[in-house]
Design a protein around this motif. Structure first.
Motif, short mmCIF file in Angstrom:
data_model
loop_
_atom_site.label_atom_id
_atom_site.label_comp_id
_atom_site.label_asym_id
_atom_site.label_seq_id
_atom_site.Cartn_x
_atom_site.Cartn_y
_atom_site.Cartn_z
N ALA B 69 0.83 -1.21 0.00
CA ALA B 69 0.00 0.00 0.00
C ALA B 69 0.86 1.26 0.00
O ALA B 69 0.52 2.26 -0.64
CB ALA B 69 -0.94 -0.01 1.19
N ALA B 70 1.98 1.20 0.71
CA ALA B 70 2.87 2.36 0.74
C ALA B 70 3.47 2.62 -0.63
O ALA B 70 3.59 3.77 -1.07
CB ALA B 70 3.97 2.14 1.77
N LEU B 71 3.84 1.54 -1.34
CA LEU B 71 4.44 1.71 -2.66
C LEU B 71 3.41 2.11 -3.72
O LEU B 71 3.74 2.73 -4.72
CB LEU B 71 5.14 0.41 -3.09
N THR B 72 2.16 1.72 -3.49
CA THR B 72 1.11 2.13 -4.42
C THR B 72 0.83 3.62 -4.28
O THR B 72 0.56 4.30 -5.26
CB THR B 72 -0.17 1.31 -4.17
N GLY B 101 5.07 4.96 -5.80
CA GLY B 101 4.27 5.63 -4.79
C GLY B 101 5.05 5.88 -3.52
O GLY B 101 6.05 5.22 -3.25
N ALA B 102 4.60 6.83 -2.77
CA ALA B 102 5.28 7.18 -1.52
C ALA B 102 4.24 7.43 -0.43
O ALA B 102 4.21 8.48 0.19
CB ALA B 102 6.16 8.40 -1.72
N LEU B 107 -0.58 1.59 6.57
CA LEU B 107 -1.91 2.19 6.45
C LEU B 107 -2.13 3.34 7.42
O LEU B 107 -3.28 3.60 7.83
CB LEU B 107 -3.01 1.13 6.65
N ALA B 108 -1.08 4.01 7.80
CA ALA B 108 -1.24 5.14 8.72
C ALA B 108 -2.12 6.20 8.07
O ALA B 108 -1.99 6.51 6.90
CB ALA B 108 0.13 5.72 9.05
N GLY B 109 -3.04 6.71 8.83
CA GLY B 109 -3.91 7.79 8.34
C GLY B 109 -5.07 7.32 7.50
O GLY B 109 -5.75 8.15 6.87
#
Lengths: 60, 440
Positions: B69-72, B101-102, B107-109
């Motif tokens: 998810a972070a890279l997306t 992606g950055a 999934l913070a926030g």
């Protein structure tokens, strides 16, 4: 041969990307993108040929 | 045809709720494909196949939450707006290339993210699970559960996030329109590229690496027929998949094309028309080829129409959608036969023909029927990326994985069946499972 085909495929991709940067006019850009795809197709054909299995031993 | 708005409007609460309901229905597509794949496999591996599907959904969800998810980069989007700004960028010839992606880690926030970002993330969770299921179907009857989970982890951690960012979250493929005047950029609202072509090409890489089932291609003679064990699963799976696919395509149109709700009924009709044209075309082709319609190939044809609609349903007219489905339905049975007989590819679920080829055809058709100048070139660049970059990348990753964890079960496991070997019991304990005569 199977790895050679897989190495040719990225070359086709980079050709397509280079077309975007190098050719602002639509016609040569489209032509070079198609050339890139053709190179990829060639690489894919080589990879498919390389991966074709030798037939297994006959069943007893 | 849905007009593509350059700047995404803020999402109203009713639209959010409607899209959320669609996304809650979308897993039906995954369930349908899981049923189809299980039905097309052999009875002695049925429980392992279906359990593998569940395990992969679980693995992809966890790995995607931890890493992918972070890279997306779907979280967080711009304030009150749409996902798409968070990314690593380099410049070539004065043009920005947003390549990774950055987003925030773990999934913070999520809870405080804008509504479209939350929905986009949910869409991606479902999409990555779908991607992993596709190679699993092709590796049926020989792929270990552990291997399937490892493959899912690789896809969810790196491959899917990279490509999904490029296509959906403001990456360089989606920006081809802005940076190079190529239509509206690479369009893939329903995941024909990001889910199906990626999964189908992953299936091709996996089949190449693991090889065919024992006895499939004997020396001297035709390939051995290993028909699916349950046509009912396969055909019922088609119905289940239709529900999910409609929801999937509608949700994709809302999220990635910012479609107003009033335009969505056309997308749903196009999805149905594409699948209908495809299955009828397959019905006729198999009737001509074999004298009688083939049930499993018709199921594949239906699925091929749905896959092609993933790219095109929101972007074409109903008649164009029907044509796209018909072409997919003609190509699928011919390709299944060609891959097996001509190039010795053992693909029990037909995923390479159904997901990879039909997905690529749908993407091409979007460009073919688009009135926007340059759209066809944008679609071709996306196809070139899938074939020229993602396929070798997936092959390399699976090859490395195969060195670390053998993907294929040992010969004894293949002989007794995956259910007995991996689970200790069969899917149908009260039935006699016939010995496989093709393996001795």
């Amino acid at each position: 041969m199977k790895y050679a085909g897989l190495l040719v495929m990225p070359a086709g991709f980079f050709l397509s990307i280079a077309a975007l940067v190098l050719f602002p006019a639509p016609a040569p850009r489209a032509a070079f993108v198609l050339c890139g795809l053709a190179v990829e197709a060639l690489g894919l054909a080589v990879a498919v040929r390389g991966h074709m299995e030798a037939r297994q031993e006959p069943l007893p | 045809m849905i007009p593509i708005t350059p700047a995404p409007p803020a999402m109203s609460e009713p639209t959010f709720v409607f899209c959320l309901v669609l996304l809650l229905l979308a897993p039906m597509a995954i369930a349908g494909v899981a049923l189809i794949n299980t039905g097309l496999g052999r009875s002695r591996s049925a429980a392992q196949a279906l359990l593998g599907n569940l395990a992969m959904v679980a693995v992809t969800a966890i790995v995607f939450a931890l890493l992918g998810a972070a890279l997306t980069g779907s979280l967080p989007g711009p304030p009150g707006g749409f996902p798409g700004s968070a990314g690593h960028t380099f410049h070539i010839a004065g043009k920005p290339w947003n390549w990774l992606g950055a987003g925030p880690h773990f999934l913070a926030g999520l809870a405080s993210a804008p509504l479209p970002s939350q929905l986009a993330l949910l869409f991606e969770f479902l999409a990555v699970a779908f991607v992993a299921l596709i190679p699993w179907g092709s590796g049926a009857d020989r792929l270990r559960l552990t291997a399937g989970c490892a493959i899912s982890a690789v896809l969810a951690a790196l491959v899917f996030p990279l490509f999904a960012h490029w296509v959906w979250v403001g990456g360089w493929l989606s920006q081809l329109g802005i940076n190079f005047s190529l239509g509206a950029g690479f369009l893939d609202p329903g995941g024909a590229a990001t889910v199906h072509a990626l999964g189908g090409l992953g299936a091709l890489a996996l089949v190449w690496i693991t090889g065919s089932r024992k006895g499939k291609f004997p020396k001297g003679g035709f390939s051995t027929a290993m028909p699916g064990h349950n046509a009912i699963y396969a055909l019922f799976g088609c119905f289940v998949a239709l529900v999910g696919w409609m929801a999937w395509n509608l949700a994709g149109a809302i999220l990635w094309l910012h479609a107003p709700i009033a335009t969505l009924s056309t997308t749903a009709v196009n999805t149905l028309l594409s699948a209908s044209g495809a299955i009828l075309a397959t019905f006729i082709v198999t009737r001509i080829r074999f004298g009688k319609p083939d049930a499993s190939l018709c199921a594949n044809g239906w699925l091929a129409g749905l896959v092609a609609s993933s790219a095109a349903a929101a972007l074409v007219s109903p008649w164009q959608a029907l044509f796209i489905g018909i072409v997919a339905g003609i190509a699928t049975p011919l390709l299944v036969e060609l891959l097996e007989l001509a190039v010795s590819i053992d693909d029990p679920s037909g995923a390479i023909s159904v997901h990879a080829v039909s997905g690529l055809w749908g993407l091409f058709a979007v460009g073919l029927f688009s009135p926007r100048p340059g759209q066809l070139v944008a679609q071709l660049v996306g196809i070139a990326t899938l074939l020229g970059l993602m396929l070798p990348l997936v092959y390399l990753l699976f090859w490395l994985l195969n060195r670390l964890i053998p993907l294929r079960v040992d010969p004894d496991g293949e002989r007794i069946g995956m259910d007995l070997h991996e689970l200790g019991g069969g899917a149908y304990p009260e039935f006699v499972i016939h010995r496989d005569e093709s393996y001795r």
